[in-house]
Design a protein around this motif. Sequence first.
Motif, PDB file in Angstrom:
ATOM      1  N   GLU A 131     -34.427   0.814 -16.061  1.00 53.73           N
ATOM      2  CA  GLU A 131     -33.592  -0.165 -15.397  1.00 53.73           C
ATOM      3  C   GLU A 131     -33.363   0.071 -13.930  1.00 53.73           C
ATOM      4  O   GLU A 131     -33.804  -0.788 -13.092  1.00 53.73           O
ATOM      5  CB  GLU A 131     -32.440  -0.140 -16.183  1.00 53.73           C
ATOM      6  CG  GLU A 131     -32.522  -0.544 -17.628  1.00 53.73           C
ATOM      7  CD  GLU A 131     -32.959  -1.866 -17.800  1.00 53.73           C
ATOM      8  OE1 GLU A 131     -32.890  -2.713 -16.843  1.00 53.73           O
ATOM      9  OE2 GLU A 131     -33.382  -2.521 -18.957  1.00 53.73           O
ATOM     10  N   GLN A 135     -34.695  -2.421 -11.021  1.00 50.65           N
ATOM     11  CA  GLN A 135     -33.862  -3.164  -9.822  1.00 50.65           C
ATOM     12  C   GLN A 135     -34.515  -2.733  -8.434  1.00 50.65           C
ATOM     13  O   GLN A 135     -34.534  -3.692  -7.594  1.00 50.65           O
ATOM     14  CB  GLN A 135     -32.559  -2.430  -9.959  1.00 50.65           C
ATOM     15  CG  GLN A 135     -31.583  -2.967  -9.036  1.00 50.65           C
ATOM     16  CD  GLN A 135     -31.417  -4.438  -9.042  1.00 50.65           C
ATOM     17  OE1 GLN A 135     -31.320  -4.944 -10.290  1.00 50.65           O
ATOM     18  NE2 GLN A 135     -31.153  -4.871  -7.908  1.00 50.65           N
ATOM     19  N   LEU A 165     -41.255  -3.789 -19.442  1.00 50.34           N
ATOM     20  CA  LEU A 165     -40.700  -2.556 -19.321  1.00 50.34           C
ATOM     21  C   LEU A 165     -41.176  -1.532 -20.070  1.00 50.34           C
ATOM     22  O   LEU A 165     -41.097  -0.128 -19.711  1.00 50.34           O
ATOM     23  CB  LEU A 165     -38.946  -2.993 -19.975  1.00 50.34           C
ATOM     24  CG  LEU A 165     -38.231  -3.756 -18.954  1.00 50.34           C
ATOM     25  CD1 LEU A 165     -36.961  -4.123 -19.600  1.00 50.34           C
ATOM     26  CD2 LEU A 165     -37.926  -2.951 -17.610  1.00 50.34           C
TER      27      LEU A 165
END
Length: 322
Positions: A131, A135, A165
């Motif tokens: 994550e 970002q 992901l």
Amino acid sequence: MKVAVVMGGASPEHHVSLASGKGIADAVASLGHTAVPLVIDQQGDWANGLHEAIDLLRAVDVVLIGLHGEYGEDGRLQGFLDQLKVPYVGSGVTASAVGLDKHLTKAVLRAHGIPVTPGVRLFGAETSDTEAAVQKLKEADVEFPVFVKPANGGSSFGVGRATDLASLADAVAAAAELDPQVLVEKEMVGREIDLAVLQFPDGRVEVGPPLEIHSDPAQPFFNATAKYDASSATEFVVPAPLTPELAELLNRTALEVFEVLGCKGLARVDFFVPADGKPVVNEINTLPGFTPASQFPRMWAAAGYTYADVVDVLIKTAVAQP
């Protein structure tokens, strides 16, 4: 002259280096010199033993480095040879160290206004926090698909392509096994063009005919299999068909990269040319693959230089350096 040829090494490119070293040693002998092969094993130890290797290196006129990746292309061996006061082919400590570190290379080039592949560096905990990585990519305006690679290394070892992901997490983990620094870069859709830069004994620096890579369509990208598998359908087109304007821009940029990084002897500068025709630098190899089938000698062959001719230039340039 007595010419030491150092090959092997502890990097994942060990076997590629052995092939480069053999080709170089054969060319050295064909030029009438005495080749002194010196192998570094996969643990990073000199096969002859350190003390004997030092004695052999001190007894030669020049060293040709056939190593790739860490422990050979990153300035460590260059510093060792500087300490022994032995002339060697190629860039010195600083240019070698910066050139192998893809993140640092791009930071330097970007600071000099040279366009590079957009991307981010992941380090430490970032390599296991998907994550946080996403970002960071958003902040850099880099979207999927992306390419993931070790920051230090070559021959596409540890390189992967990610489209989401899950595949990003897998690709980062694979790259992090080879290097604690991982680059995640925007996929550049377009042509892959390589340029070979060669320094001559009188100090002039020239660029060879451009080479375009048409990777094996059976492979997801120009990976290690596409590069080295004997059955690979990868094609190298040299000279690549370029407009005069694009050719001039690529040549000028390759020379600027060579100069900005403080390179010597030789280098291969790799570009992506997207549909808008504005090239970006992908990376530089200060000790590019040097088997008779490698891109660097292929490009100079198109300019009329045999493999042995190029080795001859490298030797004479190294000896002529102050």
